[in-house]
Design a protein around this motif. Structure first.
Motif, short mmCIF file in Angstrom:
data_model
loop_
_atom_site.label_atom_id
_atom_site.label_comp_id
_atom_site.label_asym_id
_atom_site.label_seq_id
_atom_site.Cartn_x
_atom_site.Cartn_y
_atom_site.Cartn_z
N PHE A 138 9.88 8.74 -7.18
CA PHE A 138 9.54 7.60 -7.99
C PHE A 138 10.41 7.22 -9.00
N LEU A 139 11.28 8.05 -9.32
CA LEU A 139 11.99 7.63 -10.65
C LEU A 139 13.17 6.67 -10.28
N ASN A 140 13.60 6.40 -8.97
CA ASN A 140 14.38 5.51 -8.74
C ASN A 140 13.51 4.23 -7.95
N PRO A 141 13.92 3.03 -8.78
CA PRO A 141 13.19 1.95 -8.55
C PRO A 141 13.51 1.04 -7.08
N GLU A 142 14.44 1.49 -6.55
CA GLU A 142 14.65 1.27 -5.24
C GLU A 142 13.70 1.94 -4.19
N ASN A 143 13.63 3.45 -4.56
CA ASN A 143 12.73 4.10 -3.72
C ASN A 143 11.31 3.58 -4.04
N SER A 144 10.84 3.55 -5.34
CA SER A 144 9.48 2.95 -5.46
C SER A 144 9.34 1.66 -4.77
N ALA A 145 10.20 0.63 -4.90
CA ALA A 145 10.02 -0.72 -4.31
C ALA A 145 9.79 -0.67 -2.62
N HIS A 146 10.58 0.25 -2.15
CA HIS A 146 10.34 0.45 -0.58
C HIS A 146 8.82 1.01 -0.40
N LEU A 147 8.46 1.93 -1.08
CA LEU A 147 7.35 2.67 -0.64
C LEU A 147 6.06 1.87 -0.94
N LYS A 148 6.33 1.02 -2.12
CA LYS A 148 4.97 0.02 -2.73
C LYS A 148 4.80 -0.93 -1.50
N LYS A 149 5.87 -1.50 -1.09
CA LYS A 149 6.04 -2.70 -0.19
C LYS A 149 5.17 -2.33 1.14
N THR A 150 5.21 -1.12 1.77
CA THR A 150 4.63 -0.70 2.82
C THR A 150 3.53 0.15 2.67
N GLY A 151 3.18 0.59 1.54
CA GLY A 151 2.21 1.60 1.42
C GLY A 151 1.13 1.41 0.13
N THR A 152 0.08 2.22 0.03
CA THR A 152 -0.77 2.42 -1.00
C THR A 152 -0.40 3.58 -1.74
N VAL A 153 0.10 3.42 -3.22
CA VAL A 153 0.69 4.56 -3.72
C VAL A 153 -0.43 5.41 -4.72
N PHE A 154 -0.78 6.71 -4.30
CA PHE A 154 -1.53 7.27 -5.34
C PHE A 154 -0.72 8.09 -6.44
N TYR A 155 -0.63 8.18 -7.73
CA TYR A 155 -0.09 9.29 -8.60
C TYR A 155 -1.03 10.36 -8.49
N LEU A 156 -1.01 11.25 -8.27
CA LEU A 156 -1.59 12.67 -8.47
C LEU A 156 -1.11 13.22 -9.59
N PHE A 157 -2.10 13.35 -10.71
CA PHE A 157 -1.53 14.06 -11.95
C PHE A 157 -2.44 15.12 -12.46
#
Ligand code: S3P
Length: 168
Positions: A82-101
């Motif tokens: 998720f540090l790469n904005p291109e990766n996060s944009a792709h993932l957010k477009k087609t998915g619901t993203v959960f940050y486990l902390f």
């Protein structure tokens, strides 16, 4: 159907949660790390050592793009995805993203027994976790939802995720 994407630091519990969610929801799950290792035919530690982190990140992005193009799957993302904005944009477009902390101390406890993570092979892994977490948190927090996993069982974490998905 949207994908379910799990992100967060090493030791956050993404892999165990992805497996459990896949079982409960009867969906397929994929790990970016496992796919990457399969593509390369060698373990992550070796890729880092022989080809460097920049090469690893390039292959990782290709894997992310492939997975984000699918539907209804569960994706367990390596801690740096998720540090790469291109990766996060792709993932957010087609998915619901959960940050486990979890706290740095908990992450340290959970990762210290395993030697396969090149970024934590340092003299003071707890200090490294704190340092990396500080710089990575702003990226992780771009997830749709944040789940605190400290002191929780995998079943509890998955129940929280399922509850959120039910209300979406
Ligand atoms: C990394 C996390 C690892 C793996 C690689 C780099 C990171 O995955 O992708 O060692 O940059 O945080 P896990 O988060 O599944 O351990």
């Amino acid at each position: 159907m949207k994908n379910i994407v799990l992100i967060g630091f090493m030791g956050a519990g993404k892999s165990v949660a992805a497996k459990e969610l896949a079982k409960r929801l009867k969906r397929e799950f994929f790990s970016t790390d496992a796919l990457l290792e399969k593509k390369e035919g060698r373990p992550i530690a070796e890729i880092f050592q022989a080809s460097g982190e920049a090469y690893f990140r390039k292959i990782e992005s290709a894997v992310v793009k492939e997975l984000a193009a699918r539907e209804g799957i569960i994706v367990d993302c390596g801690g740096g995805v998720f540090l790469n904005p291109e990766n996060s944009a792709h993932l957010k477009k087609t998915g619901t993203v959960f940050y486990l902390f979890a706290t740095s101390e908990v992450l340290h406890e959970r990762t210290k027994a395993h030697g396969h993570r090149p970024l934590l092979k340092v003299a003071d892994p707890l200090a490294k976790i704190k340092e990396l977490l500080k710089s990575r948190e702003p990226f992780y927090k771009q997830a749709d939802h944040q789940i605190d996993t400290s002191g929780k069982t995998n079943a509890q974490v998955c129940a929280e995720i399922l509850e959120i998905l039910k209300n979406e």
